[in-house]
Enzyme design. Structure first.
Site, PDB file in Angstrom:
ATOM      1  N   ASP A  49       0.845  -1.183   0.000  1.00 54.63           N
ATOM      2  CA  ASP A  49       0.000   0.000   0.000  1.00 54.63           C
ATOM      3  C   ASP A  49       0.887   1.241   0.000  1.00 54.63           C
ATOM      4  OD1 ASP A  49      -2.822   1.069   0.408  1.00 54.63           O
ATOM      5  OD2 ASP A  49      -1.766   2.046   2.058  1.00 54.63           O
ATOM      6  N   ASN A  57      -2.573  12.751  -3.629  1.00 56.73           N
ATOM      7  CA  ASN A  57      -3.623  13.174  -4.555  1.00 56.73           C
ATOM      8  C   ASN A  57      -4.142  14.566  -4.223  1.00 56.73           C
ATOM      9  OD1 ASN A  57      -3.859  11.187  -6.512  1.00 56.73           O
ATOM     10  ND2 ASN A  57      -5.243   9.942  -5.294  1.00 56.73           N
ATOM     11  N   HIS A  62      -5.366  14.297  -9.098  1.00 59.91           N
ATOM     12  CA  HIS A  62      -5.547  12.890  -9.472  1.00 59.91           C
ATOM     13  C   HIS A  62      -4.779  12.492 -10.735  1.00 59.91           C
ATOM     14  CE1 HIS A  62      -8.347  11.799  -6.325  1.00 59.91           C
ATOM     15  NE2 HIS A  62      -8.872  13.006  -6.464  1.00 59.91           N
ATOM     16  N   ASP A  66      -2.395   9.346 -10.843  1.00 59.64           N
ATOM     17  CA  ASP A  66      -2.416   8.263 -11.838  1.00 59.64           C
ATOM     18  C   ASP A  66      -1.018   7.992 -12.382  1.00 59.64           C
ATOM     19  OD1 ASP A  66      -5.134   8.074 -11.475  1.00 59.64           O
ATOM     20  OD2 ASP A  66      -5.671   8.961 -13.411  1.00 59.64           O
ATOM     21  N   GLU A  93      -4.661   2.485  -4.205  1.00 62.33           N
ATOM     22  CA  GLU A  93      -3.196   2.509  -4.210  1.00 62.33           C
ATOM     23  C   GLU A  93      -2.604   1.239  -3.628  1.00 62.33           C
ATOM     24  OE1 GLU A  93      -4.563   4.324  -0.348  1.00 62.33           O
ATOM     25  OE2 GLU A  93      -5.205   4.481  -2.412  1.00 62.33           O
TER      26      GLU A  93
END
Length: 191
Positions: A49, A57, A62, A66, A93
């Protein structure tokens, strides 16, 4: 038939990262577990994680999030492919990796290799600051013959991932069979 095969393949791939999605990776781990049972191998599962990814973010947006996920998945995919393992995006994530035939020591080292690979990317958590994106890795390893289904492996690895979060993140924690520890102590005492 070709179209059906293409659609089935696309349904198992994460559109953003290009690795298996949750459904696809669970199916592959199940298949590997069955093969490991036939060949009397162990199976290791790793849950990774990205630490503080919501903050990333929020700070970068975002689209940059990405890009970060793509870079991480590319790096992890390369490491996992070298070991002939399976990798997938489990959600958000979070990534999951499975390796058949791992010993206890290799499992521990590989978890840290995954964790370090994310740090080595040196993706800034906040622009102009020294903090970088890191990862926590929870893992477990069992003899395939002792495992009823993949969910038990995933649950054990996921529980250890939460141990990492409690320890402060950017670390790994595992659940390994006790008998291996006894064997390791016995062999080092005689050797």
């Amino acid at each position: 038939q070709a179209l059906a095969d293409t659609l089935k393949h696309q349904a198992q791939i994460d559109y953003l990262t290009g690795v298996l999605n949750r459904r696809g990776v669970e199916a592959e781990i199940k298949r590997e577990l069955e093969l490991a049972k036939i060949y009397s191998l162990s199976v290791a599962v790793f849950m990774l994680d990205l630490d503080y990814f919501k903050r990333f973010n929020d700070l970068h947006g975002h689209m940059d999030g990405d890009i970060c996920l793509k870079r991480v998945s590319e790096r992890l995919s390369k490491i996992v492919a070298e070991q002939r393992g399976i990798i997938g995006r489990y959600g958000g994530e979070e990534f999951i990796v499975a390796l058949p035939g791992c010993g206890r020591d290799f499992t521990v080292r590989f978890a840290d290799q995954l964790r370090q690979a994310v740090s080595d990317l040196k993706i800034p958590l906040k622009r102009g600051q020294p903090e970088i994106v890191t990862a926590s890795v929870g893992y477990c390893m069992r003899e395939a013959s002792e495992v009823d289904d993949i969910n038990s492996l995933i649950s054990l690895a996921d529980a250890r991932l939460y141990t990492c979060k409690e320890k402060g993140r950017n670390c790994s924690a595992g659940d390994l069979p006790l008998y291996n520890a006894v064997q390791a102590v016995a062999s080092s005492a005689t050797g």
